[in-house]
Design a protein around this motif. Structure first.
Motif, PDB file in Angstrom:
ATOM      1  N   HIS A   4       0.830  -1.205   0.000  1.00  0.00           N
ATOM      2  CA  HIS A   4       0.000   0.000   0.000  1.00  0.00           C
ATOM      3  C   HIS A   4       0.866   1.257   0.000  1.00  0.00           C
ATOM      4  O   HIS A   4       0.588   2.213  -0.737  1.00  0.00           O
ATOM      5  N   ARG A  25       2.429   1.694  -3.473  1.00  0.00           N
ATOM      6  CA  ARG A  25       1.415   2.118  -4.444  1.00  0.00           C
ATOM      7  C   ARG A  25       0.961   3.551  -4.194  1.00  0.00           C
ATOM      8  O   ARG A  25       0.673   4.309  -5.131  1.00  0.00           O
ATOM      9  N   THR A  26       0.903   3.932  -2.933  1.00  0.00           N
ATOM     10  CA  THR A  26       0.529   5.307  -2.597  1.00  0.00           C
ATOM     11  C   THR A  26       1.596   6.280  -3.093  1.00  0.00           C
ATOM     12  O   THR A  26       1.284   7.334  -3.662  1.00  0.00           O
ATOM     13  N   ARG A  56       1.171   6.573  -6.722  1.00  0.00           N
ATOM     14  CA  ARG A  56       0.004   7.409  -7.017  1.00  0.00           C
ATOM     15  C   ARG A  56       0.337   8.889  -6.871  1.00  0.00           C
ATOM     16  O   ARG A  56      -0.195   9.736  -7.603  1.00  0.00           O
ATOM     17  N   ASP A 100      -0.699   8.681   2.820  1.00  0.00           N
ATOM     18  CA  ASP A 100      -1.935   8.916   2.067  1.00  0.00           C
ATOM     19  C   ASP A 100      -2.353  10.380   2.168  1.00  0.00           C
ATOM     20  O   ASP A 100      -2.744  10.998   1.167  1.00  0.00           O
ATOM     21  N   ASP A 111      -2.750  12.959  -0.883  1.00  0.00           N
ATOM     22  CA  ASP A 111      -4.078  13.502  -1.177  1.00  0.00           C
ATOM     23  C   ASP A 111      -4.161  15.018  -1.034  1.00  0.00           C
ATOM     24  O   ASP A 111      -4.985  15.659  -1.703  1.00  0.00           O
TER      25      ASP A 111
END
Length: 304
Positions: free
Chosen positions: A24, A27-28, A31, A254, A258
């Motif tokens: 995770h 992948r974060t 991203r 995250d 974001d």
């Protein structure tokens, strides 16, 4: 003139046993269009290669309890497996052998010339040069020679990252590093570190800006304030970028992706998508130093 781009890395906490959390985090970071993630050892980056496509994968390996041939082989294999996204995060623990250790690894990676692999099945030939992979090294701490079994990788050489801010680490980065990660707490400390490293890099016979300087840090505060700090440091030449602290939680990463990443992208300081396939090209690094030109004897065929 194009806006200078910030380099971003994220470390995955050492000793983590939750594979899903590591996947995770990687992948974060991908991203968020980070340049790379740092993991402990080589096993984890090898696994993460299957779950990511573009983000770089840095393997943390020390020089005190390993051997140059094994490290070079593992990282060369990771570079092939990941399609040119491998990096070596060098931890020296003040090991006096470290410069020679890294020099040998670079010699091994350079022992296969570009285009030498032909794979001509009809002729029963794999390489066009029968001496491919031959190397020879006799130094103060290491005596090694033979044949390196991993062909030239997609990046030619994995990216070399040096972690630490002491004199030995600065000298190692100046001589052999592509990137250095240092615990820089203030803007002024960052400017002083970067200026000192540039002087050492020139003294080592390389261009002043050959080494990318990253500050290891934990960000706190509103997203706009964090983005402002990043822009100030990069524009003010206190650092070329940042590596989020290894103790940052997945939720913290995250939140950064974001809330802060969109602000950096709006300001034109961070890519909105990957445009290059390899980590070396993500970082804007030139071709790696060739030992074929600098140390031709180290790549000669070893007499039988």
């Amino acid at each position: 003139m194009a806006e200078k781009q910030v380099v971003l890395g994220a470390s995955i906490a050492a000793g983590r046993t939750d594979a899903a959390a590591s996947v995770h985090a990687a992948r974060t970071a991908e991203r968020g269009r980070f340049d790379f993630v740092v993991a402990d050892g080589v096993t984890e980056p090898n696994a993460l290669a299957a779950y990511t496509d573009r983000v770089g994968l840095a393997a943390t390996l020390g020089t005190t309890s390993t051997e140059p041939y094994d490290v070079a082989r593992r990282l060369g294999s990771l570079d092939h497996l990941s399609g040119g996204r491998a990096a070596w995060n060098v931890v020296t623990a003040a090991d006096e052998r470290a410069p020679e250790f890294v020099d040998i690894a670079r010699t091994l990676w350079d022992s296969w010339a570009e285009g030498v692999v032909t794979v001509d099945r009809d002729a029963g030939r794999f390489v066009s040069d029968p001496t491919a992979g031959a190397f020879y090294h006799r130094g103060r701490d290491f005596r090694i020679g033979g044949r390196f079994t991993v062909p030239r990788s997609p990046q030619a050489q994995p990216v070399v990252i040096v972690s630490g801010d002491g004199p030995a680490e600065r000298d190692l980065a100046a001589r052999h590093g592509d990137v250095v990660i240092a615990p820089l707490a203030t803007f002024e400390e960052g400017r002083a570190f970067r200026a000192d490293l540039r002087r050492r890099t020139v003294a080592a016979g390389r261009p002043a800006g050959a080494v990318t300087v990253l500050a290891a840090t934990t960000f706190a505060g509103p997203a706009a304030s964090v983005a402002d700090r990043i822009v100030r440091w990069v524009h003010g030449e206190a650092a070329d970028g940042f590596v989020l602290d290894s103790q940052a939680t997945p939720a913290g990463l995250d939140e950064f992706v974001d809330t802060v990443v969109p602000l950096l992208q709006d300001r034109g300081i961070l890519r909105t998508d990957y445009t290059t396939p390899t980590l070396r090209r993500h970082l804007g690094l030139g071709a790696p130093l060739s030992h074929r030109a600098v140390h031709p004897r180290s790549l000669q065929k070893v007499p039988s």
